[in-house]
Design an enzyme around this catalytic site. Structure first.
Site, mmCIF file in Angstrom:
data_model
loop_
_atom_site.group_PDB
_atom_site.id
_atom_site.type_symbol
_atom_site.label_atom_id
_atom_site.label_comp_id
_atom_site.label_asym_id
_atom_site.label_seq_id
_atom_site.Cartn_x
_atom_site.Cartn_y
_atom_site.Cartn_z
ATOM 1 N N SER A 70 -0.158 -0.612 -5.410
ATOM 2 C CA SER A 70 -0.397 -1.741 -6.282
ATOM 3 C C SER A 70 -0.180 -1.121 -7.636
ATOM 4 O O SER A 70 0.169 -1.987 -8.945
ATOM 5 C CB SER A 70 -1.515 -2.078 -6.118
ATOM 6 O OG SER A 70 -1.172 -2.390 -5.107
ATOM 7 N N LYS A 90 -14.270 0.241 -10.439
ATOM 8 C CA LYS A 90 -12.404 -0.465 -11.173
ATOM 9 C C LYS A 90 -12.072 -1.553 -11.650
ATOM 10 O O LYS A 90 -12.242 -3.187 -10.814
ATOM 11 C CB LYS A 90 -11.095 -0.411 -10.184
ATOM 12 C CG LYS A 90 -11.325 1.253 -9.656
ATOM 13 C CD LYS A 90 -9.786 1.131 -8.864
ATOM 14 C CE LYS A 90 -10.131 2.801 -8.478
ATOM 15 N NZ LYS A 90 -9.132 2.928 -6.931
ATOM 16 N N ARG A 148 2.880 6.845 2.984
ATOM 17 C CA ARG A 148 4.201 6.768 2.277
ATOM 18 C C ARG A 148 4.325 8.758 2.083
ATOM 19 O O ARG A 148 6.143 8.634 2.936
ATOM 20 C CB ARG A 148 3.933 6.591 0.810
ATOM 21 C CG ARG A 148 3.305 4.518 0.885
ATOM 22 C CD ARG A 148 3.283 4.688 -0.151
ATOM 23 N NE ARG A 148 1.674 5.208 -0.428
ATOM 24 C CZ ARG A 148 1.431 5.404 -1.773
ATOM 25 N NH1 ARG A 148 1.721 4.116 -2.802
ATOM 26 N NH2 ARG A 148 0.456 5.678 -2.387
ATOM 27 N N HIS A 162 2.697 -2.693 2.086
ATOM 28 C CA HIS A 162 1.384 -3.443 2.986
ATOM 29 C C HIS A 162 1.947 -4.171 3.755
ATOM 30 O O HIS A 162 1.042 -4.017 4.467
ATOM 31 C CB HIS A 162 0.042 -4.089 2.439
ATOM 32 C CG HIS A 162 -0.175 -3.136 0.603
ATOM 33 N ND1 HIS A 162 -0.416 -3.634 -0.447
ATOM 34 C CD2 HIS A 162 -1.086 -2.000 0.644
ATOM 35 C CE1 HIS A 162 -1.022 -2.458 -1.484
ATOM 36 N NE2 HIS A 162 -1.144 -1.633 -0.457
#
Lengths: 159, 159, 159, 159, 159, 159
Positions: free
Chosen positions: E129, E42, E91, E18
């Protein structure tokens, strides 16, 4: 020789993407079953009966389709209604890989039923029921993603 | 120089796909550890002990393998048993991307352990433990996907 | 039991990506053959002999490798040198699909030879011999992509 | 209502993969045209007439197919023979993306013709005419990839 | 003419991946908003306030960024802060497909906001993460994946 | 602070897909250079001068763009015109992987230039200059794929 196909899905609710696949595949077969999956695991927004009703309204002008519900293995319901063909819409590569594996598994379970894939119309290439519900939940406009009647039903459910 | 590899997985239960990877990779190494992941998050169908027993039965004829369980980081158990190689089976592109990222992460955590990938036999390219269980739960025939002994154990669990 | 692998390629010329695969796979086997493909179709920048010489210089410190050339089917040369394993580096998904198909074809041609895949080091993930040559041809700096000795040889060829 | 499909390709020569698609799709339609592309750009191994003859021999037992050749746009020949459906086989993801784009382009050129995709049998998932020819050229055994009659014809061409 | 961009994410916590995107995109715009998603579904490791504080510490040296939180639709917050550009890091291919669909959906919801994609630095190509938290939970070293300050905060949370 | 971008391509000829990227990216920058690649290897349909003229006509209403030609490395021309940003359109996953590798290579060659990717409008997702030319060559209608002026120029070239 009878030529029957089945188009399975959750349809919670059906989107313009689903309706495009139905409208384009129905003319290719004598009869197209649209089969709503009874999935006890997930918490749907619409009940199976509501989903069937929404599909019915949205496909009222297509003569040769019948909307049914099913549980268990797709190849079993296909055989039961006499369908030799399973229709699936592909939006993108990630769809493809999962659907490819399911098609091979279904072929293993019942070699008499073929899965045929259809590309989605480009305008619907990013559409999914989940995305539509997420946008609606956050107050976004979904009129370009679902028929007007379904837009209203979603609004009733959410607010 | 000792040449040891480790093949990790959930194996809940092992399928013909897993057994194919084991049968093909065992001859390439002096010793192959088949390592069953203790994953406390998911609700498995078989306990770790049961999974080890099923793997044991299904691989009884291969001399140079040992079935173990592990928790924590894969690179740690690899180091502990002296494995310089992690073996992973690739069925399809979606596997590949995830496994590629894990291989790079594991390389970052322990540069002495290499991940080597093996393609699955085409007949097993769509096979996964989840798919087998889903088919079995819905009353489908799974005899072409798992060894006979495991087919019976799944039946006992589910009915 | 002897444990021999073969790493095939065009190596026109070898890049840091190839050398990374060689350096990481050599320790996993008793012997690693690096096999330069004699491809009569393409016009290479370096002759097969030059490519072998460049590989030799760049891998001088690795004891258990031997650099050879080959034509015809890879599985035949693998069998000839006694290799049970073909090593291939994967940079990205597009590599994967082609290599996957070749691995299955090679398995069909000779079931005794297994293809094992290794991820490239991330720093080399975009590297290819063609890209290096294209950059060099356009006057770009390639010192981060190939060993110094090879950089000089490319310069001699191109200017 | 007549139900006609067209299955286009180069078929230079047809492989077990092509024949599997033909055998599985023919029963789904009243008539299946197998359409051999006259591609003036490439140097084929077999002439269009030879390719048609090989396809004819290999599909002799299927009643409702007709083998034709075509140049120009696929949608035009489809319309000419009255086909509402184009059948394409998908082996893998890389196929999918190209075919997806062609299906959308064809839909743009003629909205009355639908492209339907079928997965290849897993045993043929790595098969292509080019691969078969490359293996044969290098003296490899191709009996598991093409029918016996075609194997002999390839041998005659190459030796 | 003002040139404002927004970089949305969960940042639970922010990783070197990030921070690389932030450091590279900030110079391209007059102002970059880093927008932390308030996701009630979440269970995050860090609260929204903590995530903002961690981002603030890690980006202290970049002048033209402002860290905010948001709920609801991304295009709405983009419009609210006057951003014409949404920045997303890619990515790998699996990222791409999901992000591609979201970009098209966002374009449908608000045609005035463009999504621009940036490749991640190769060293971070496997970072997420979730992966960082999983490694940390299993006692692995994460100092190469997150800034030192964040490494300490993760340790405090987990032990 | 000046904010300049460059959008490179062959543009042989430009399609609605290219024009969509130009129209959407020009407003995001002070100046957008559209850079036509002089590629001596391929046999183009239009000369570089013709391609520049066609682009000029098709983008006449956009103020802040300048159409130039270039050879050699893209990062060099980017630096020369002061562009900190390279704009690329992504149609599909196969684009992505190649472009991803080029972006990383360009970043390696010049860390001061960033590549930003933009999704194509869904209507253009299957469009390429090659496809347009292939359709035109076979007598297909291309009016939905290119501006009218370009359609006429293609007709002049081909007939």
């Amino acid at each position: 020789m009878s030529n029957i196909a089945i188009y399975p899905g959750s349809f919670d609710p059906c989107t313009n993407g689903h309706l495009d696949i139905i409208a384009r595949s129905a003319p290719l077969f004598d009869k197209l079953y649209v089969a709503v999956l009874k999935n006890s695991d997930k918490k749907p927004l619409f009940s199976v009966d509501e989903r069937i009703a929404l599909l019915g309204k949205a496909t009222a002008e297509i003569d040769n389709i019948e909307i049914i519900s099913f549980g268990g293995l797709l190849v079993n319901i296909a055989e039961q209604v006499g369908a030799r063909v399973i229709i699936k819409g592909l939006r993108a590569m990630s769809d493809f890989e999962y659907e490819f594996q399911m098609a091979l598994a279904n072929k293993g379970l019942n070699p008499n039923v073929e899965t045929l894939f259809m590309t989605t119309n480009t305008d619907n290439s990013f559409l999914s029921s989940s995305l539509v519900k997420e946008i609606a939940r956050n107050g976004g406009k979904i009129s370009q993603f679902v028929p007007e009647a379904i837009e209203e039903e979603i609004a009733k459910k959410l607010y």
